[in-house]
Design a protein around this motif. Structure first.
Motif, PDB file in Angstrom:
ATOM      1  N   MET A  10       1.474 -18.339  23.578  1.00 11.70           N
ATOM      2  CA  MET A  10       2.788 -17.735  23.366  1.00 11.70           C
ATOM      3  C   MET A  10       2.779 -16.263  23.749  1.00 11.70           C
ATOM      4  O   MET A  10       1.905 -15.503  23.375  1.00 11.70           O
ATOM      5  CB  MET A  10       3.147 -17.891  21.894  1.00 11.70           C
ATOM      6  CG  MET A  10       4.370 -17.129  21.499  1.00 11.70           C
ATOM      7  SD  MET A  10       5.211 -17.847  20.108  1.00 11.70           S
ATOM      8  CE  MET A  10       4.267 -19.338  19.763  1.00 11.70           C
ATOM      9  N   SER A  11       3.785 -15.867  24.465  1.00 13.83           N
ATOM     10  CA  SER A  11       3.851 -14.462  24.868  1.00 13.83           C
ATOM     11  C   SER A  11       4.265 -13.599  23.679  1.00 13.83           C
ATOM     12  O   SER A  11       5.108 -13.975  22.889  1.00 13.83           O
ATOM     13  CB  SER A  11       4.877 -14.297  25.989  1.00 13.83           C
ATOM     14  OG  SER A  11       6.167 -14.528  25.487  1.00 13.83           O
ATOM     15  N   LYS A  12       3.649 -12.458  23.563  1.00 12.79           N
ATOM     16  CA  LYS A  12       4.000 -11.561  22.475  1.00 12.79           C
ATOM     17  C   LYS A  12       4.953 -10.495  22.987  1.00 12.79           C
ATOM     18  O   LYS A  12       4.797  -9.997  24.089  1.00 12.79           O
ATOM     19  CB  LYS A  12       2.742 -10.890  21.915  1.00 12.79           C
ATOM     20  CG  LYS A  12       1.768 -11.872  21.313  1.00 12.79           C
ATOM     21  CD  LYS A  12       0.493 -11.173  20.894  1.00 12.79           C
ATOM     22  CE  LYS A  12      -0.514 -12.198  20.387  1.00 12.79           C
ATOM     23  NZ  LYS A  12      -1.771 -11.564  19.953  1.00 12.79           N
ATOM     24  N   ARG A  13       5.912 -10.171  22.172  1.00 15.39           N
ATOM     25  CA  ARG A  13       6.833  -9.125  22.570  1.00 15.39           C
ATOM     26  C   ARG A  13       6.413  -7.810  21.933  1.00 15.39           C
ATOM     27  O   ARG A  13       6.101  -7.746  20.763  1.00 15.39           O
ATOM     28  CB  ARG A  13       8.252  -9.485  22.131  1.00 15.39           C
ATOM     29  CG  ARG A  13       8.895 -10.514  23.036  1.00 15.39           C
ATOM     30  CD  ARG A  13      10.095 -11.151  22.384  1.00 15.39           C
ATOM     31  NE  ARG A  13       9.718 -11.945  21.240  1.00 15.39           N
ATOM     32  CZ  ARG A  13       9.929 -11.581  19.992  1.00 15.39           C
ATOM     33  NH1 ARG A  13      10.501 -10.425  19.726  1.00 15.39           N
ATOM     34  NH2 ARG A  13       9.575 -12.375  19.012  1.00 15.39           N
ATOM     35  N   ASP A  33       8.171  -4.857  22.589  1.00 20.49           N
ATOM     36  CA  ASP A  33       9.168  -3.963  23.142  1.00 20.49           C
ATOM     37  C   ASP A  33      10.179  -3.500  22.109  1.00 20.49           C
ATOM     38  O   ASP A  33      11.256  -3.073  22.440  1.00 20.49           O
ATOM     39  CB  ASP A  33       9.867  -4.660  24.308  1.00 20.49           C
ATOM     40  CG  ASP A  33       9.860  -6.148  24.118  1.00 20.49           C
ATOM     41  OD1 ASP A  33       9.824  -6.574  22.941  1.00 20.49           O
ATOM     42  OD2 ASP A  33       9.883  -6.869  25.115  1.00 20.49           O
ATOM     43  N   PHE A  34       9.795  -3.569  20.853  1.00 23.31           N
ATOM     44  CA  PHE A  34      10.715  -3.065  19.844  1.00 23.31           C
ATOM     45  C   PHE A  34      10.452  -1.589  19.611  1.00 23.31           C
ATOM     46  O   PHE A  34       9.301  -1.143  19.577  1.00 23.31           O
ATOM     47  CB  PHE A  34      10.552  -3.837  18.543  1.00 23.31           C
ATOM     48  CG  PHE A  34      11.082  -5.232  18.602  1.00 23.31           C
ATOM     49  CD1 PHE A  34      12.448  -5.474  18.510  1.00 23.31           C
ATOM     50  CD2 PHE A  34      10.224  -6.308  18.751  1.00 23.31           C
ATOM     51  CE1 PHE A  34      12.940  -6.765  18.567  1.00 23.31           C
ATOM     52  CE2 PHE A  34      10.716  -7.612  18.808  1.00 23.31           C
ATOM     53  CZ  PHE A  34      12.075  -7.838  18.720  1.00 23.31           C
ATOM     54  N   VAL A  35      11.520  -0.855  19.453  1.00 23.80           N
ATOM     55  CA  VAL A  35      11.402   0.579  19.198  1.00 23.80           C
ATOM     56  C   VAL A  35      10.883   0.792  17.776  1.00 23.80           C
ATOM     57  O   VAL A  35      11.330   0.139  16.843  1.00 23.80           O
ATOM     58  CB  VAL A  35      12.780   1.249  19.352  1.00 23.80           C
ATOM     59  CG1 VAL A  35      12.696   2.723  19.018  1.00 23.80           C
ATOM     60  CG2 VAL A  35      13.313   1.040  20.759  1.00 23.80           C
ATOM     61  N   VAL A  45      16.015  -0.288  15.233  1.00 24.92           N
ATOM     62  CA  VAL A  45      16.276  -1.079  14.034  1.00 24.92           C
ATOM     63  C   VAL A  45      14.940  -1.258  13.323  1.00 24.92           C
ATOM     64  O   VAL A  45      13.996  -1.777  13.905  1.00 24.92           O
ATOM     65  CB  VAL A  45      16.854  -2.465  14.383  1.00 24.92           C
ATOM     66  CG1 VAL A  45      17.103  -3.277  13.134  1.00 24.92           C
ATOM     67  CG2 VAL A  45      18.137  -2.319  15.188  1.00 24.92           C
ATOM     68  N   ASN A  65      11.695  -2.341  11.359  1.00 21.77           N
ATOM     69  CA  ASN A  65      10.984  -3.610  11.323  1.00 21.77           C
ATOM     70  C   ASN A  65      10.920  -4.136   9.887  1.00 21.77           C
ATOM     71  O   ASN A  65      10.248  -3.573   9.032  1.00 21.77           O
ATOM     72  CB  ASN A  65       9.575  -3.383  11.882  1.00 21.77           C
ATOM     73  CG  ASN A  65       8.781  -4.667  11.940  1.00 21.77           C
ATOM     74  OD1 ASN A  65       8.931  -5.529  11.090  1.00 21.77           O
ATOM     75  ND2 ASN A  65       7.953  -4.788  12.960  1.00 21.77           N
ATOM     76  N   LEU A  83       9.524  -6.698   8.727  1.00 26.15           N
ATOM     77  CA  LEU A  83       8.212  -7.187   8.309  1.00 26.15           C
ATOM     78  C   LEU A  83       7.428  -6.057   7.652  1.00 26.15           C
ATOM     79  O   LEU A  83       6.856  -6.212   6.574  1.00 26.15           O
ATOM     80  CB  LEU A  83       7.431  -7.714   9.513  1.00 26.15           C
ATOM     81  CG  LEU A  83       7.964  -8.970  10.185  1.00 26.15           C
ATOM     82  CD1 LEU A  83       7.191  -9.232  11.469  1.00 26.15           C
ATOM     83  CD2 LEU A  83       7.852 -10.148   9.258  1.00 26.15           C
TER      84      LEU A  83
END
Lengths: 359, 359
Positions: A1-4, A6-8, A52, A54, A56
């Motif tokens: 699975m590709s991991k993202r 790219d979250f700010v 936004v 995180n 988690l």
DNA sequence: TTGTATGCGTTATCAC
DNA sequence: GTGATAACGCATACAA
């Protein structure tokens, strides 16, 4: 699975606005003191970068996830759908997300879901346990049901779990329904129901109790089982009940997802409601409404509302144990599917000539 | 809100079994090498302590949450419920949890949900956007719809979002339905539909196109709007349509949640189906089945299945953009609610005496 | 075969 | 007013 990736993050916001992440945190969390000018810089950075936080990371840090879950037997069942709807409404208003889990009335699947929810450290669980009348929770799984995660049971009560429970008064609802039919003069009342749920058991017991109180014989073969996912089983339940027991004048249907097929079965046998047979159903839906079927209704919406409200109460409380049982009354909605036996007696006497025979 | 701090962590397991947490990690994650004896010690510690890994921490570390979300207009709507059911089934099989969100067809609520989901860093989103035919996504919210979170749109296509879309062929479904009625000799076909959804628009266009192709006049006042949450609006739609337009011989119902009330309305007017009026509905449910209503069905289950499957494909792919449009055929299920106008003509001629007049 | 150390993104305490 | 930093629980590269 590709991991993202790219979250700010808060770091990027800090860098962009030339301050430390502590300051950004102060702006976001609205605590401490920040110079108005700095605040504006940070806010504009947040907007520009579409930052936004995180959830988690927040969850780890704050030990709260703002997620609750609802575990039910089927999300195709009208009764549960209405409950879920009410829950989702209120949860959303309180900025909680709702995870739905479908146990398919299978205990193994339910446990799997509970384990997964447990791992997510969600803040609360509302569950309609898939437990049949004769089942017990295995010791090895007890921690999932009796965890410290706030829990509210709906629809079904399980053994001696010390949890809040919200359900309908199935026993009395059924008692009332039977009593109503008896009051119309019915003495031979057939029953069609699904399998061995606790709720259905209670309804059958209410039926038996009413018969007993009114000194009417109970026959085991007046009760037919049917599987709502198998139309044929429903049709043959109707067939069996009415061909084997010629004296039956009324049918009580103890589950709402059966009524459509039962009506079809009755029609197929060439019988007219209520002239030939009276019908009383459970729960209200498009079909019972359209066919003017007299029915017992549960307060599904209220069950949902009470479930979340009590759940939030538990979440916000310091107490660890919240035993509580809320039992909601059912309502008898009288429509046109049940006929007084007196009318029929009159008709029969006319037919037999005995009515006018005295003239 | 009270915080819970009573979950067992990997550290406690390590301590309990007298090894380091790295070793525990190896046992749980089934990687690296662990002596059989150590492994057993750890496993028994896990069991004794009821250790369940913290999915939040795993999510942070692994950058994957194993959560997908489904955002729809209403979870009381049969069509959506069936889609959700299919999605939940497959997601669970793949060890994903499903968050449901109810937008109530309100764009603001939808955006609120998307933001919340975005913050949770969920792995994928399936959404039936609450966008009407004439709406556009505001620039400031575009990042929520066009984020790097894998997304599949269902039921409705939005502007030029470069996302996978799965929906029914509403235009042709409606075209086929209209054509069917025309083939039965109907020339005055009324329509009852809800408000301005793209899907409904397409259906209306299919209707118009069919009329045009068969050189039948289109009248704007043959289309009545109704709100499915307001029974009265539905009843008066029936009333209006049939009293103002005496020549109408058939009604097409473009939304499945209207049919029950429409049947009630027709009954109230003392009309018989199909003798006095033909009825063709959209989607199949308990009512259309029970009343033998001819209907156009969508492949709801397939839409759900395709949505998750495509979503997982996107999740597992390295590509960033996945434009794709899957259009599913609708089916015309012919039952008994539509009557050939030829029969009626024959009857009328009999009545007028003209049929036998030539003898 | 096992242990140590680091980073994931927040929050919030403490120090300046 | 602001910045540096520890901690939440896990996974894993690297060291031993």
């Amino acid at each position: 699975m590709s991991k993202r990736e790219d979250f700010v993050t808060i770091n990027e916001v800090a860098e962009f606005s030339g301050v430390s992440k502590a300051t950004v945190g102060r702006v976001i969390g609205n605590y401490g003191v920040v110079a108005e000018k700095t605040k504006q810089k940070v806010l504009s950075a947040i907007e520009k970068l579409n930052y936004v936080p995180n959830a988690l990371a927040q969850g780890m840090r704050n030990k709260t996830t703002k997620i609750i879950a609802i575990v039910v037997g089927s999300i195709k069942n009208n009764f549960f759908t209405e409950i879920i709807y009410a829950i989702e409404q209120i949860a959303t208003k309180n900025h909680f997300n709702v995870i739905i889990c479908n146990s398919q009335e299978d205990i193994e699947k339910e446990i799997m879901h509970l384990k997964s929810l447990y791992s997510r450290r969600i803040d609360g669980i509302i569950i309609a346990p898939a437990y049949m009348a004769d089942n017990k929770i295995k010791n090895e799984n007890l921690y999932l049901y009796d965890s410290t995660i706030p829990t509210v049971l709906i629809d079904r009560k399980v053994g001696n779990l010390n949890k809040a429970v919200i359900h309908s008064d199935n026993f009395n609802g059924s008692y009332k329904a039977t009593e109503y039919l008896i009051s119309l003069g019915h003495k031979h009342i057939g029953v069609i129901a699904t399998r061995n749920f606790i709720t259905v058991n209670d309804r059958i017991n209410g039926y038996k109790k009413a018969l007993k109180n009114y000194k009417i014989n109970f026959y085991e073969h007046y009760i037919e089982a049917a599987d709502y996912e198998d139309d044929d089983s429903v049709l043959s339940a109707v067939d069996n009940l009415l061909t084997k027991n010629k004296s039956i004048t009324a049918i009580m249907v103890l589950n709402d997802n059966l009524i459509g097929t039962i009506l079809a079965g009755i029609k197929r046998m060439g019988l007219i409601i209520p002239d030939d047979i009276s019908v009383l159903s459970w729960d209200d839906n498009a079909i019972t409404k359209l066919f003017d079927i007299t029915t017992i209704t549960q307060q599904a919406n209220e069950i949902g509302e009470l479930a979340v409200k009590n759940l939030f109460e538990i979440i916000n409380s310091e107490e660890k144990v919240h035993p509580k049982e809320i039992i909601l009354e059912t309502n008898l909605i009288e429509r046109k599917s049940c006929r007084s036996q007196d009318d029929i007696k009159v008709l029969q006497e006319v037919y037999n000539g005995s009515y006018y025979g005295n003239e």
